[in-house]
Scaffold this motif. Sequence first.
Motif, PDB file in Angstrom:
ATOM      1  N   LYS A  33       0.779  -0.975   0.108  1.00 21.06           N
ATOM      2  CA  LYS A  33      -0.091   0.042   0.022  1.00 21.06           C
ATOM      3  C   LYS A  33       0.782   1.258  -0.037  1.00 21.06           C
ATOM      4  N   VAL A  34       0.580   2.229  -0.838  1.00 22.09           N
ATOM      5  CA  VAL A  34       1.418   3.374  -1.214  1.00 22.09           C
ATOM      6  C   VAL A  34       0.605   4.728  -0.664  1.00 22.09           C
ATOM      7  N   LEU A  35       1.354   5.619   0.073  1.00 19.40           N
ATOM      8  CA  LEU A  35       0.935   6.936   0.587  1.00 19.40           C
ATOM      9  C   LEU A  35       1.871   7.860  -0.203  1.00 19.40           C
ATOM     10  N   HIS A  36       1.106   8.863  -0.575  1.00 15.91           N
ATOM     11  CA  HIS A  36       1.956  10.082  -0.986  1.00 15.91           C
ATOM     12  C   HIS A  36       1.859  11.372   0.026  1.00 15.91           C
ATOM     13  N   ARG A  37       3.001  12.001   0.379  1.00 18.31           N
ATOM     14  CA  ARG A  37       3.101  13.113   1.195  1.00 18.31           C
ATOM     15  C   ARG A  37       3.808  14.311   0.143  1.00 18.31           C
ATOM     16  N   PHE A  38       3.265  15.568   0.375  1.00 15.26           N
ATOM     17  CA  PHE A  38       3.669  16.236  -0.488  1.00 15.26           C
ATOM     18  C   PHE A  38       3.243  17.738   0.283  1.00 15.26           C
ATOM     19  N   THR A  39       4.001  18.933  -0.347  1.00 16.53           N
ATOM     20  CA  THR A  39       3.629  20.390   0.009  1.00 16.53           C
ATOM     21  C   THR A  39       2.825  20.851  -0.697  1.00 16.53           C
ATOM     22  N   PRO A  40       1.494  21.237  -0.776  1.00 14.77           N
ATOM     23  CA  PRO A  40       0.790  21.630  -1.948  1.00 14.77           C
ATOM     24  C   PRO A  40       1.196  22.948  -2.440  1.00 14.77           C
ATOM     25  N   PHE A  41       1.108  22.958  -3.664  1.00 15.84           N
ATOM     26  CA  PHE A  41       1.533  24.273  -4.404  1.00 15.84           C
ATOM     27  C   PHE A  41       1.006  25.480  -3.944  1.00 15.84           C
ATOM     28  N   GLN A  42       1.696  26.418  -3.434  1.00 10.43           N
ATOM     29  CA  GLN A  42       1.253  27.839  -2.925  1.00 10.43           C
ATOM     30  C   GLN A  42       0.048  27.507  -2.053  1.00 10.43           C
ATOM     31  N   ASP A  43       0.375  26.702  -1.081  1.00 10.65           N
ATOM     32  CA  ASP A  43      -0.494  26.391  -0.010  1.00 10.65           C
ATOM     33  C   ASP A  43      -0.596  28.119   0.780  1.00 10.65           C
ATOM     34  N   ASP A  44       0.358  28.834   0.741  1.00  7.96           N
ATOM     35  CA  ASP A  44       0.377  29.998   1.727  1.00  7.96           C
ATOM     36  C   ASP A  44      -0.582  30.924   0.863  1.00  7.96           C
ATOM     37  N   VAL A  45      -0.740  31.028  -0.354  1.00  4.30           N
ATOM     38  CA  VAL A  45      -1.496  31.685  -1.212  1.00  4.30           C
ATOM     39  C   VAL A  45      -2.941  31.161  -0.967  1.00  4.30           C
ATOM     40  N   LEU A  46      -3.270  29.846  -1.169  1.00  3.97           N
ATOM     41  CA  LEU A  46      -4.537  29.374  -0.774  1.00  3.97           C
ATOM     42  C   LEU A  46      -5.267  29.726   0.585  1.00  3.97           C
ATOM     43  N   GLU A  47      -4.394  29.782   1.503  1.00  5.90           N
ATOM     44  CA  GLU A  47      -4.905  30.105   2.953  1.00  5.90           C
ATOM     45  C   GLU A  47      -5.620  31.419   2.984  1.00  5.90           C
ATOM     46  N   ALA A  48      -5.296  32.323   1.762  1.00  5.76           N
ATOM     47  CA  ALA A  48      -6.158  33.660   1.991  1.00  5.76           C
ATOM     48  C   ALA A  48      -7.197  33.640   1.110  1.00  5.76           C
ATOM     49  N   ALA A  49      -7.543  32.317   0.210  1.00  3.84           N
ATOM     50  CA  ALA A  49      -8.837  32.288  -0.577  1.00  3.84           C
ATOM     51  C   ALA A  49     -10.036  32.151   0.270  1.00  3.84           C
ATOM     52  N   LEU A  50     -10.498  33.010   0.873  1.00  2.89           N
ATOM     53  CA  LEU A  50     -11.652  32.939   1.705  1.00  2.89           C
ATOM     54  C   LEU A  50     -12.868  33.439   0.841  1.00  2.89           C
ATOM     55  N   PRO A  51     -14.083  33.156   1.260  1.00  8.96           N
ATOM     56  CA  PRO A  51     -15.193  34.061   0.446  1.00  8.96           C
ATOM     57  C   PRO A  51     -15.429  35.501   0.283  1.00  8.96           C
ATOM     58  N   SER A  52     -14.690  35.998   1.206  1.00 10.15           N
ATOM     59  CA  SER A  52     -14.617  37.528   1.041  1.00 10.15           C
ATOM     60  C   SER A  52     -13.184  38.140   0.683  1.00 10.15           C
ATOM     61  N   THR A  53     -12.502  37.355  -0.049  1.00 14.64           N
ATOM     62  CA  THR A  53     -11.255  37.763  -0.666  1.00 14.64           C
ATOM     63  C   THR A  53     -10.937  37.161  -1.875  1.00 14.64           C
ATOM     64  N   ASP A  54     -10.854  38.096  -2.764  1.00 14.65           N
ATOM     65  CA  ASP A  54     -10.456  37.995  -4.016  1.00 14.65           C
ATOM     66  C   ASP A  54      -9.067  37.763  -4.350  1.00 14.65           C
TER      67      ASP A  54
END
Length: 327
Positions: A188-209
């Motif tokens: 059984k194989v699992l993958h671990r990775f750092t999501p691309f631009q996770d720091d940018v996506l943290e700001a992707a809130l409904p009230s933030t463009d």
Amino acid sequence: MYKILDEQGILYSEYQYANEAEYEKMVVSNAEVIFGTQGIYFDIKKKIGKSKEGAAIPDGYYLDLKFHDEPVLYFVEIELSDHDVYGHIGEQVLRFAISSEMSKHRIKVILIDDINKDPIKNKKINDFINASSKYNNVNELLDRLIFDNEVAVIIVINETSEQLTRVLSKIKISADIIEAQSFIANDKVLHRFTPFQDDVLEAALPSTDLDELDTIVVPAQEEGFKETFIGQKCWYSIRISASMISKIKYIAAYQVAPISAITHVAEVERIEKYKNTAKYILYFKNDAKQIKKVLLLGQTKTKAPQSPRYTTYAKLLEANTLEDLWA
């Protein structure tokens, strides 16, 4: 070296890929998860540039469409960490920088041909164009990305290193690193990775463009805040996604406990790579100015920033608490 222990007590050890081709197959098959669904991965290997003047064959391209006003085109280089950082990875990235200047038209033709052959890519591009008021068609979009902007690089590697960041610090082209590993136990194989631009996506809130993001908030200890943020009118050793370099207009300081609040903001004059690292230093136009405190409340769901986070200048000036920015 990481190991993973699941809830059943099964221990997963890092899977050792036999070669780069096997590793690349894993990355490409999981491209939407690793790079994100708000973009298009092009699994294309064609030579660009001239053989005697820095020709290169990227492993692929990624067209990041999360910013409607300023999408970004990336070369993708997929590597195993046991490859020579200086003689192989560093040289490849340098070749990308050179060939992207020499082969703009060829890069455009390569991408358009692939888009025209793939109904899914074609629809995604057209949906993006229809949602944006800035581009009329795919030709106009690619002209802007390839001829007017500098192409960036994404390096996907199973283990990053200080050597790699040192090499990238010497090359002008902006680069993001994604670390992706695989772990195995009983087939059984699992993958671990750092999501691309996770720091940018943290700001992707409904009230933030995302297109409106223009401010980076950095956590600061008292001594560093007084000496550097206030005294030297700069802040350094900041990790910033390549797509955000041209967007950052302001920097705000979150002073850690006991103050526990964003207290000051400064307009950014320029951003440069910081020493022998893949991080950056931001220089201020003028002295940082004090603003109304944006507080961390005791019962808040929003935690104190542990690393740089993005917001908008307008929201920052209106906010009373961190929840007003990131909740």
